[in-house]
Design an enzyme around this catalytic site. Structure first.
Site, PDB file in Angstrom:
ATOM      1  N   THR A  46      54.828  76.273  14.039  1.00 40.27           N
ATOM      2  CA  THR A  46      55.702  77.424  14.291  1.00 40.27           C
ATOM      3  C   THR A  46      57.175  77.079  14.080  1.00 40.27           C
ATOM      4  OG1 THR A  46      54.110  78.270  15.900  1.00 40.27           O
ATOM      5  CG2 THR A  46      56.331  79.174  15.986  1.00 40.27           C
ATOM      6  N   PRO A  52      61.377  79.072  13.720  1.00 42.15           N
ATOM      7  CA  PRO A  52      62.124  80.274  14.092  1.00 42.15           C
ATOM      8  C   PRO A  52      61.830  81.478  13.192  1.00 42.15           C
ATOM      9  CG  PRO A  52      63.551  78.354  14.232  1.00 42.15           C
ATOM     10  CD  PRO A  52      62.264  77.881  13.632  1.00 42.15           C
ATOM     11  N   GLY A  71      56.358  82.598  12.562  1.00 38.91           N
ATOM     12  CA  GLY A  71      55.489  82.673  13.727  1.00 38.91           C
ATOM     13  C   GLY A  71      54.107  83.121  13.292  1.00 38.91           C
ATOM     14  N   ILE A 119      56.353  73.782  20.360  1.00 44.84           N
ATOM     15  CA  ILE A 119      55.363  72.763  20.005  1.00 44.84           C
ATOM     16  C   ILE A 119      54.885  72.053  21.277  1.00 44.84           C
ATOM     17  CG2 ILE A 119      54.859  70.775  18.568  1.00 44.84           C
ATOM     18  CD1 ILE A 119      55.645  73.417  17.089  1.00 44.84           C
ATOM     19  N   THR A 120      53.609  72.140  21.556  1.00 45.07           N
ATOM     20  CA  THR A 120      53.027  71.574  22.779  1.00 45.07           C
ATOM     21  C   THR A 120      52.839  70.062  22.643  1.00 45.07           C
ATOM     22  OG1 THR A 120      51.861  73.655  23.142  1.00 45.07           O
ATOM     23  CG2 THR A 120      51.093  71.758  24.394  1.00 45.07           C
ATOM     24  N   ARG A 176      39.723  88.270  54.137  1.00 39.26           N
ATOM     25  CA  ARG A 176      40.720  89.268  54.511  1.00 39.26           C
ATOM     26  C   ARG A 176      40.046  90.503  55.114  1.00 39.26           C
ATOM     27  NH1 ARG A 176      45.795  90.786  56.119  1.00 39.26           N
ATOM     28  NH2 ARG A 176      46.565  92.620  54.990  1.00 39.26           N
ATOM     29  N   HIS A 232      44.481  90.757  46.144  1.00 38.32           N
ATOM     30  CA  HIS A 232      45.228  90.005  47.155  1.00 38.32           C
ATOM     31  C   HIS A 232      46.355  90.834  47.782  1.00 38.32           C
ATOM     32  CE1 HIS A 232      43.162  86.526  45.449  1.00 38.32           C
ATOM     33  NE2 HIS A 232      43.696  85.757  46.386  1.00 38.32           N
ATOM     34  N   GLU A 279      48.577  80.528  19.482  1.00 38.30           N
ATOM     35  CA  GLU A 279      47.489  80.298  18.517  1.00 38.30           C
ATOM     36  C   GLU A 279      46.994  81.598  17.898  1.00 38.30           C
ATOM     37  OE1 GLU A 279      44.724  77.277  18.548  1.00 38.30           O
ATOM     38  OE2 GLU A 279      45.633  76.151  20.172  1.00 38.30           O
ATOM     39  N   SER A 333      47.121  88.589  19.842  1.00 39.78           N
ATOM     40  CA  SER A 333      45.963  89.503  19.847  1.00 39.78           C
ATOM     41  C   SER A 333      45.950  90.376  18.597  1.00 39.78           C
ATOM     42  CB  SER A 333      45.999  90.377  21.106  1.00 39.78           C
ATOM     43  OG  SER A 333      45.766  89.599  22.268  1.00 39.78           O
TER      44      SER A 333
END
Length: 428
Positions: free
Chosen positions: A175, A177, A180, A206-207, A315, A385, A410, A413
């Site tokens: 990826t 700028p 994408g 970047i992971t 609860r 909750h 990745e 959708s």
């Protein structure tokens, strides 16, 4: 009459028709399952056509990773989310335990397992900590897989083996700028100078890049044609700078980096695979990566369901616990249904990949449905909750923030729907 064989706990029947098959499936689904898993195997001429049971090895891997996740990962997940601390020690331990080698052959440091085993492992980690699950999935699917699939023996020995051991992580620089969803629009350029390439450009989001021993980066090798090649960029090389300064909504303890390459010089031997084939390579890599992100989505959704079931049983309102109210029961039922459907879609895509059959459409379906299931489950979990779900005393608010990325990373959708639609058209 087709020569099918139906086998299960009740015995084996041969030469059965479709009606018998469906009756058997119905009976097993009603009376012979645990949590709805049909104990049924269909074979035709000796080939297995349908078996919804996990193998003994797959069950062992799932249970082992689940125990690790509960004992080592879950206790500090909320604190890491608060501080953004990267769980490097845990990731190293995962390498020592063999988690990173699950989908790879023993020849190259793997366990000779399967994509199914790997998907189950990602789900179990993601069930308690999506940030760690994302780092796990990115390391294996995006960092290690390119070298495993396209690398030379020398590249595998130098980079893949230590990455699988967990000596360091691996990252995938795609990826940019301006690139994408249009990943082919990369502007990073590699200028050839005899036997070396000079690479300049910027990669974003970047992971694992700061803890990566190498980064597989894509770059154009022609200024007029869309020729893209993949290069192995060693960490610490001159001209390479990696920063991790993003302030994120979720996935806070996952390492998300910017990668700057200013005239980075690598030898020709650092090209991954055939020059000019990088575009097709990363499409293949992303197809496989979508299975792991789908598995991560299933894990997040299952975590939401687990938390919601636990809370609804404790609860009390109007004199009884929440799980006795039909409004809550319907939410839980919908969550359980979608989690199971998403899991089946992920496992089908993984199985197809293991069988070396086309799986791109199924991977896109799995990633799309599982990621959107995770988001819906997180929203419902927070609703169940109530006000408590909006506070960080419970994990569901973290799940909701984490889940959103799964609909984006990745392949968004929208991109998944494009992939699915394209595969619906007849092939020329």
């Amino acid at each position: 009459m087709l020569n099918y064989v139906v086998s299960g706990d009740a015995g084996i029947c041969t030469n059965v028709d479709y009606l018998t098959i469906f009756r058997t499936a119905f009976n097993y689904s009603r009376y012979g399952t645990i949590r709805g898993r049909m104990n049924l195997k269909l074979t035709y001429k000796g080939e297995i056509y349908l078996n919804w049971d996990l193998t003994a090895d797959e069950q062992l891997i799932r249970d082992t990773v689940r125990e690790f996740a509960q004992e080592k990962v879950e206790p500090g997940a909320s604190a890491r989310d608060e501080t953004g601390e990267f769980p490097w020690a845990i990731m190293q331990e995962m390498g020592k335990l063999g988690f990173y080698g699950l989908p790879f052959s023993e020849e190259w440091g793997g366990s000779g397992g399967s994509t199914i085993s790997y998907a189950l492992a990602v789900e179990e980690i993601g069930r308690v900590d999506a940030s760690l699950g994302l780092g796990f999935a990115a390391h294996v699917s995006l960092g290690c897989s390119p070298v495993y699939l396209f690398g030379t023996a020398k590249q595998k020995e130098q980079y893949l083996l230590p990455a699988i051991r967990g000596d360091f992580l691996a990252a995938f620089g795609l990826t940019e700028p301006e690139a994408g969803s249009d990943a082919g629009g990369t502007r990073t350029f590699a200028e050839r100078d005899e036997d070396v390439y000079h690479i300049s450009g910027t990669k974003i989001f970047i992971t694992n890049a700061k803890h990566a021993g190498y980064i597989v980066a894509t770059a154009r090798t022609d200024r007029t044609e869309r020729h893209i090649s993949s290069f192995v960029i060693p960490q610490g090389i001159r001209g390479l700078q990696v920063t991790a300064n993003y302030k994120k909504m979720g996935m806070r303890s996952s390492e998300t980096c910017e990668v700057f390459m200013d005239n980075v010089t690598v030898p020709h031997e650092n090209i991954l695979g055939e020059p000019g084939k990088g575009f097709h390579q990363f499409l293949d890599i992303l197809d496989g990566g979508r299975i792991s992100i789908g598995a991560l989505g299933v894990g997040v959704a299952q975590g939401c369901l687990d938390a919601s079931l636990s809370y609804s049983r404790q609860r009390k309102q109007f004199g009884k616990t929440l799980n006795h109210f039909q409004a809550i029961q319907f939410k839980l039922a919908d969550m359980a249904m979608e989690v199971e459907l998403a899991r089946m879609m992920v496992l089908k895509a993984a199985w197809l990949k293991d069988q070396h059959r086309p799986f791109a459409q199924e991977a896109a379906m799995a990633k799309l449905f599982a990621s959107e299931t995770a988001m819906r489950a997180a929203l419902q979990a927070v609703q169940i909750h109530g006000g408590a779900g909006y506070m960080n005393d419970f994990p569901v608010e973290r799940f909701m923030r984490d889940a959103k990325l799964l609909e984006i990373g990745e392949g968004t959708s929208e991109i998944q729907r494009m992939v699915i639609a394209r595969n619906l058209e007849p092939k020329d």
